[in-house]
Design a protein around this motif. Structure first.
Motif: not given
Length: 256
Positions: A120-122, A125-126, A151-152, A155-156
């Motif tokens: 969840h931590h954008e 994760a990025q 999950s984030e 996506r990233r």
């Protein structure tokens, strides 16, 4: 039908021992090998990789926060630059040791606190996705990431051009929303080998898992983790593999 079995490996440190990596390498098809930040050391890393290569087990970098005292299970509020560099550093160390044994690091599975945070931590994760993308571009590798679906980090990583594979957990409890039950709560870890084996067969054949409240949750996993540090881990892994093979499910690495 096929599925991968992975295990967190190489988590001994100095004279302190955790798990039976040598035996586990004869059961699983992928090994997430600690890179020294949450567990492991250079000698453990080398012997674990040698066992993986000998048994034709795919090698993954089990990257983590710099947290030996907490076994990497605590959240650390690292900056993006710090985390990118930490992930690259850990993978690079494992790649160097793997090359000496004739092996190749083919994927990355974050560990513990980092694994949970990047659901969840954008920003974090990025950072992990960026680290893998930078390494792939610079070295011509095709490192993928093993993570929870929806999950984030999923996506990233996809946005960064990093291949994503989904993971399920053989011995961990699931919430009705498909996330893992916190280790601080009842039902977080399942210890009965027969129960764990039956759950994994259901994951493979029906693509579902029974949550802690009794509801059925959809689960489409490329790989199932059989933890190497839980009591009776080897017996659990053996029963899981035997149950899958009895149902005609092939055990094969998702990457490598």
């Amino acid at each position: 039908m096929r599925i991968d079995l992975n295990s967190d490996s190489g988590e001994s440190f100095g004279s302190w021992s955790m798990g039976d990596d040598a035996t586990m390498m004869q059961i699983v098809s992928s090994a997430n090998i600690a890179c020294g930040y949450h567990a492991g050391d250079p000698s453990v890393m080398r012997s674990t990789i040698a066992a993986a290569v000998e048994n034709k087990v795919a090698i993954g970098a089990h990257v983590a926060y710099p947290d030996l005292a907490g076994f990497g299970r605590r959240f650390i509020d690292m900056t993006a630059t710090e985390l990118i560099d930490a992930v690259i550093y850990q993978i690079g160390a494992l790649q160097a040791v793997a090359s000496l044994a004739g092996g190749t690091v083919s994927y990355v599975k974050p560990h513990g606190g980092l694994y949970n945070a990047i659901v969840h931590h954008e920003a974090q994760a990025q950072a992990v996705a960026t680290a893998l993308a930078e390494l792939n571009r610079a070295s011509g590798t095709n490192l993928s990431v093993l993570c929870l679906p929806n999950s984030e980090i999923e996506r990233r990583a996809q946005d960064a051009g990093v291949q994503v594979f989904y993971e399920a957990f053989a011995d961990r409890g699931y919430t009705p929303s498909g996330t893992l039950v916190s280790r601080r709560e009842a039902g977080a870890v399942i210890h009965d080998p027969e129960q764990v084996a039956a759950r994994v067969v259901k994951m493979a054949l029906e693509k579902t898992v029974t949550a802690v409240d009794g509801s059925e949750v959809g689960l489409n996993a490329h790989s199932v983790c059989v933890h190497g540090d839980t009591p009776g881990a080897v017996e659990i892994a053996r029963q899981v593999r035997a149950a899958l093979e009895k149902e005609g499910v092939e055990i094969a690495a998702f990457a490598g």
